[in-house]
Design an enzyme around this catalytic site. Sequence first.
Site, mmCIF file in Angstrom:
data_model
loop_
_atom_site.group_PDB
_atom_site.id
_atom_site.type_symbol
_atom_site.label_atom_id
_atom_site.label_comp_id
_atom_site.label_asym_id
_atom_site.label_seq_id
_atom_site.Cartn_x
_atom_site.Cartn_y
_atom_site.Cartn_z
ATOM 1 C CG ASP A 250 -2.038 -0.720 1.260
ATOM 2 O OD1 ASP A 250 -2.159 -1.541 0.335
ATOM 3 O OD2 ASP A 250 -2.888 -0.525 2.147
ATOM 4 C CE1 TYR B 132 -2.884 2.143 -6.420
ATOM 5 C CE2 TYR B 132 -3.544 3.294 -4.419
ATOM 6 C CZ TYR B 132 -3.796 2.916 -5.715
ATOM 7 O OH TYR B 132 -4.959 3.303 -6.315
ATOM 8 C CG ASP B 133 -0.939 5.071 0.168
ATOM 9 O OD1 ASP B 133 -1.879 4.832 -0.617
ATOM 10 O OD2 ASP B 133 -0.974 4.806 1.380
ATOM 11 C CB SER C 244 -12.247 5.535 0.783
ATOM 12 O OG SER C 244 -11.884 5.965 -0.496
ATOM 13 C CD GLU D 249 -14.999 5.598 14.713
ATOM 14 O OE1 GLU D 249 -15.262 4.436 14.372
ATOM 15 O OE2 GLU D 249 -15.621 6.586 14.291
ATOM 16 C CE LYS E 43 -7.523 4.377 6.651
ATOM 17 N NZ LYS E 43 -7.044 3.114 6.105
ATOM 18 C CG ASP F 283 -3.649 -2.586 6.932
ATOM 19 O OD1 ASP F 283 -4.348 -2.314 5.938
ATOM 20 O OD2 ASP F 283 -2.469 -2.960 6.861
ATOM 21 N NE ARG G 258 -14.634 1.847 -0.679
ATOM 22 C CZ ARG G 258 -14.096 2.314 -1.789
ATOM 23 N NH1 ARG G 258 -13.454 1.505 -2.584
ATOM 24 N NH2 ARG G 258 -14.206 3.576 -2.113
ATOM 25 C CD GLU H 97 -11.300 -2.112 7.388
ATOM 26 O OE1 GLU H 97 -12.318 -1.397 7.215
ATOM 27 O OE2 GLU H 97 -10.310 -2.089 6.639
ATOM 28 C CE1 TYR I 46 -16.059 2.016 8.948
ATOM 29 C CE2 TYR I 46 -14.720 0.194 9.769
ATOM 30 C CZ TYR I 46 -15.158 0.980 8.718
ATOM 31 O OH TYR I 46 -14.711 0.730 7.450
ATOM 32 C CE LYS J 193 -15.883 7.403 10.577
ATOM 33 N NZ LYS J 193 -16.440 6.164 11.134
ATOM 34 C CE LYS K 222 -3.982 5.276 4.565
ATOM 35 N NZ LYS K 222 -3.166 5.110 3.420
ATOM 36 C CB CYS L 8 40.592 6.144 -3.045
ATOM 37 S SG CYS L 8 39.898 7.171 -1.755
ATOM 38 C CB CYS M 191 43.580 9.595 -1.089
ATOM 39 S SG CYS M 191 43.466 7.808 -1.214
ATOM 40 C CB CYS N 107 40.642 3.680 -0.002
ATOM 41 S SG CYS N 107 42.076 4.759 0.095
ATOM 42 C CB CYS O 238 42.121 7.734 2.661
ATOM 43 S SG CYS O 238 40.852 8.277 1.555
HETATM 44 ZN ZN ZN Z 1 41.495 6.998 -0.265
#
Ligand code: ZN
Length: 707
Positions: A34, A37-38, A83, A120, A122, A124, A143, A177, A229, A302, A326, A420, A423, A445, A450
């Site tokens: 999720d 996706y978000d 939603s 409330e 949430k 998952d 849904r 839920e 709910y 709410k 969230k 490196c 150096c 290195c 260094c």
């Molecule tokens: Zn170095």
Amino acid sequence: MDKNQAKIRIEKLSQEINKIRYQYHVLDKPDVTDEIYDSLTKELRELEEKFPDLKLPDSPTQRIGGKPLEKFQKVKHRVRQWSFDDVFDFSELEKWEEKIVRMKERDVSLKNEKLEYICEIKIDGLKIILNYKNGIFVQGATRGDGLIGEDATKNIKTIYSIPLKLNFPVDLTAVGECWLSKHELERINKTRKKQNEPLFANSRNVAAGSIRQLDPKVAASRKLDSFVYDIDHIAYNMKHETKENRIPQTQLEELELLEKLGFKVNQERKLCKNIEEIQKFYESWKNRKDKEDYGIDGVVIKINSRVIQEALGYTGKSPRWGVAYKFPAEKVTTIIEDIKIQVGRTGALTPVAHLRPVVVAGSTVSRATLHNEDEINRLDTRIGDTVVIRKAGDVIPEVVEVLKNLRTGEEKKFKMPTVCPICGSAVQREEINEKKKETSSATYCKNKKCFAQEKEKIIHFVSKKGFNIDGLGERIVEQLMNEGLVSNFSDIFELTKGDLEPLERFAEKSAENLLFAIEKSKKITLPKFLFALGIRHAGEETAVLIAKAIKTEFPISNFQFPNNFQFSISNLTKIFPEINKENWTNIKGIGEKSAESLVEWFGSQENIEILEKMAELGVEIVVEKEAENRDKKLENLTFVLTGELQSFTRDGVKDIIRKEGGDVSSSVSRKIDYVLVGENPGSKFGKAKELGVKIIGEEEFKKLIKL
Ligand code: ZN
């Protein structure tokens, strides 16, 4: 990002989001979480806001939910299943509240309604819509796309906490839920392991998968649970309205009624008077969410009053009267802008991704480790790639996945250097045995000095006489370098709270303090700025001489300075590389060695780029205001200091002299105006007497500056 790039990005993002949505909602086979996706959706929405005419007509930001599966009987919901919009931080919550208050105040009919919020937890899980006729459970559905869902009555009937008969004979549509406990997930996975079946990644997917099965035995074998709910519709089949069967006027009454009817209702809720109280509730759950046996991904807020709810109504996509607050994602997507090599204390070369700054686990980060060459090859990470980064708990952010579908072809492969980057010594690849079973390789290195040399440079840069950054002591500098957060001067100004927090010794507070000190240091006077660069043979005195020369007679005749010339880093990066050795030595007091070293330092493209980056990040050369705007008491006087002073520190007295327009020299000559003598003076005292230079003590000095 220009418009053309934005167009391509919008198309790619839309495609990818649609693909994920299909896998997630239709196939129940999410191959990304999720959070990702978000994160992608958020980027798409921001791009669409910035370039509204590029928005695709079928943009995934315009859709809600997913298509119902063909194999199920379809159910048209009695009430559309909305939603809530998401908010992710307090300022977004504030914006939501402001809008609510404004709308409420505009509506005179709401004058006497009390604006309160109910918070409330949430859950998952999977949203289910339950229908009762005369108190008897008749149908349960998913849904779907919000309008039409799938008939899952048989599966939902297997959930013990869902009553098949209510305590009153009502016609009811309730929403809740369905979820699977963490315990139960463990139990199921144990069994699957024994049977050599693939394990489930998270309980939300198992809950969804179980409800969307044709065979109810599967759902029955997994002990699903529920919280209900919301009431979408209620009608009593009783003759008289009594206290018991009043239609709920608030969300709180709704929850209480659901309990009375026999549903399992989550007891963790709070009526809040303002958003500060909401924030408190949210914070407390952010810390304890993982202790519950069900997955929690935020707090739903709410408006309590149904009257206000109805008056505010809905936008095209969601109710105005509520939001989902969230919890911060621990995985997000962003873009790798560059990959740079970090040389650690042990000499190990670590590739570090420089990221487009992104908020993860609640704070912004700009760096993520790529571990080593093998890991880069394994993920095929390239510069320009969209990647998933993870920051969990106290772990340094890391790149865990590359979203290859979002590539444009412009991405660049990264190659480990053969020497490196600091150096220039040749590097060696070595196999290391991290845990006994796994071998990985690292590149080293072999120059033992260094790291130490680099560290000294940074320490000098942030020291009192330079950028004067409080809280950046040697150990912290070492840590920042070792973790790949700082490898040059400009990196310091890119540090974010999220970069610092996972480090040992960094609590939230000390991260904030350090960032504040860094912010404060960004305004710096030219002498301190030049000193900080640590140019060889160009110490404090040289820096002051250069700064002074710029103000009065700049030694380069080729450059014409306008009258109101204000020195800035961008002037500096243009002008200084052009100044040759002779020009430098034209400044009184600058010798051959310093001049050579200045030419070399400002001749390096790499150094200039670092300076440019600093300017970009807000570092600014300023003039000391007080000193500019009033009479200076020591104008054109040159001092030499010797011995210990009682009421000033050495640096303090130098600052005062310079602020008052004077100058400090390290050696006594006839040109010196005063020798300021403290306790136990050195040889300068004798020399001053010998040359007949005026000698003063602390008290006389104080008189001079009228202290
Ligand atoms: Zn170095």
